[in-house]
Design a protein around this motif. Structure first.
Motif, short mmCIF file in Angstrom:
data_model
loop_
_atom_site.label_atom_id
_atom_site.label_comp_id
_atom_site.label_asym_id
_atom_site.label_seq_id
_atom_site.Cartn_x
_atom_site.Cartn_y
_atom_site.Cartn_z
N LEU A 2 0.81 -1.22 0.00
CA LEU A 2 0.00 0.00 0.00
C LEU A 2 0.84 1.27 0.00
N GLU A 3 2.15 1.11 0.33
CA GLU A 3 3.03 2.30 0.30
C GLU A 3 3.07 2.91 -1.09
N LEU A 7 0.28 5.37 1.17
CA LEU A 7 -0.04 5.08 2.56
C LEU A 7 1.20 4.55 3.26
N ALA A 12 -0.91 1.72 7.27
CA ALA A 12 -1.56 0.51 6.77
C ALA A 12 -1.90 -0.43 7.91
N TYR A 15 -4.96 0.91 9.59
CA TYR A 15 -6.11 0.69 8.72
C TYR A 15 -6.60 -0.76 8.83
N ARG A 16 -5.67 -1.72 8.82
CA ARG A 16 -6.07 -3.13 8.94
C ARG A 16 -6.70 -3.40 10.30
N LEU A 47 -5.10 8.64 7.11
CA LEU A 47 -6.12 7.81 6.45
C LEU A 47 -7.28 8.66 5.97
N PRO A 68 -12.02 -1.88 1.82
CA PRO A 68 -10.94 -1.77 0.81
C PRO A 68 -11.45 -1.81 -0.62
N LEU A 72 -9.77 1.53 -1.40
CA LEU A 72 -8.54 1.33 -2.18
C LEU A 72 -8.78 1.47 -3.66
#
Length: 323
Positions: A2-3, A7, A12, A15-16, A47, A68, A72
């Protein structure tokens, strides 16, 4: 992964954790992620900026994570839109550069190839060096300024790194100039060839046997230069260079005296120049030496000939076949 979308790694993780535990508050997420509440708040701001969290309707004051599949996907869409915009700007820039190059080529064709001033000369040399693919030939008469050689090294290094062949002619007089010999030995270490001769052709640079740069006024190189692409002129310049190259001596090799006369190459050329009527100053300029050095050479020659004057030395040298 996700970087790549902007993010951070810790963002991340937060977020998870929010996705896995939608009911957790800041303190619980901090404990789960081994972060301080302040750090969690910072990442919630991160976020939110990426539109991956929103305010919770069920728990006022808390944030909820966006699924996501939605969040995402939206990030990817934004990244793709930004990439498309950058590509469009790049294409526009490339088109602008192409137009500028074409305009410059048309301008040169319309206004001729006279380059006035050192800035114009250096710019054209940079362009020629950038475009060369196989060979660079150059004749560099006279004394070489240390700053000019220093400025030339980066461009020469780039050309040589591409496997381009480089052959350079200097005058014998430069063998006594440490900055020139240092630069010449650097050229040799990079795989190029360097030779010297008492007198060499006027200053010239020939690239890929397709274009050349020569001074407008050989007596003053700083006045400007002429960029040549005409095959007939190029052929003549190439012949001149090759003739001088074939009679020049590789740098580092001994310069034997003429066994028949005992003259050094410089002394023989000096006699020839003075025999054509040149003054000491003019002959010295052609040889890259001072008029005082010319005088010392002539004194040595007169002593060997047993001549009391230059006139007598000229007669005796002619009788001996030295001229």
């Amino acid at each position: 992964m996700l970087e790549a979308l902007g993010l951070s790694a810790t963002g991340a993780v937060v977020y998870r954790a929010m996705l896995d535990h939608p009911g957790h508050g800041v303190d619980e997420i901090a404990a789960q992620c081994a972060l301080s509440p302040t750090q969690v708040h910072d990442h919630l701001d991160e976020l939110a900026g990426l539109m991956l969290v929103r305010a919770s309707a069920d728990h006022p004051g808390r944030m909820r994570a966006i699924d996501p599949e939605v969040g995402l996907a939206d990030m990817l869409a934004r990244q793709e839109a930004e990439l498309a915009a950058r590509q469009a700007r790049l294409a526009a820039s490339r088109a602008a550069v192409t137009r500028m190059v074409a305009d410059r080529a048309e301008h040169r064709a319309t206004h001729g190839e006279h380059l006035l001033g050192m800035d114009a000369i250096h710019a054209r040399l940079e362009q020629m060096g950038h475009s060369t693919t196989s060979e660079v030939l150059s004749s560099q008469p006279g004394n070489q300024r240390p700053e000019d050689l220093t400025a030339s090294r980066p461009a020469d290094a780039k050309v040589l790194a591409r496997g381009v062949t480089m052959r350079t002619l200097y005058q014998d007089s430069t063998r006594h100039q440490p900055h020139v010999t240092t630069y010449a030995h650097w050229l040799l270490s990079q795989g190029s060839e360097v030779r010297t001769a008492p007198a060499i052709p006027q200053r010239m640079v020939i690239v890929d046997r397709a274009q050349a740069l020569v001074p407008i006024d050989p007596a003053d190189n700083r006045k400007g230069a002429l960029h040549v692409t005409e095959p007939g002129i190029l052929h003549a310049l190439l012949d001149l260079f090759e003739q001088a190259w074939n009679t020049a001596v590789p740098l580092g090799a001994a310069q034997p005296d003429d066994p028949a006369t005992g003259l050094t190459p410089t002394e023989r050329e000096l006699l020839r120049l003075l025999g054509t009527g040149l003054t000491d100053d003019a002959a010295g300029q052609r040889l890259g030496i001072s008029s005082r050095t010319v005088g010392r050479h002539m004194a040595s020659i007169m002593e060997r000939l047993g001549a009391a004057s230059r006139f007598e030395a000229g007669i005796k040298a002619a009788h001996k076949g030295w001229l």
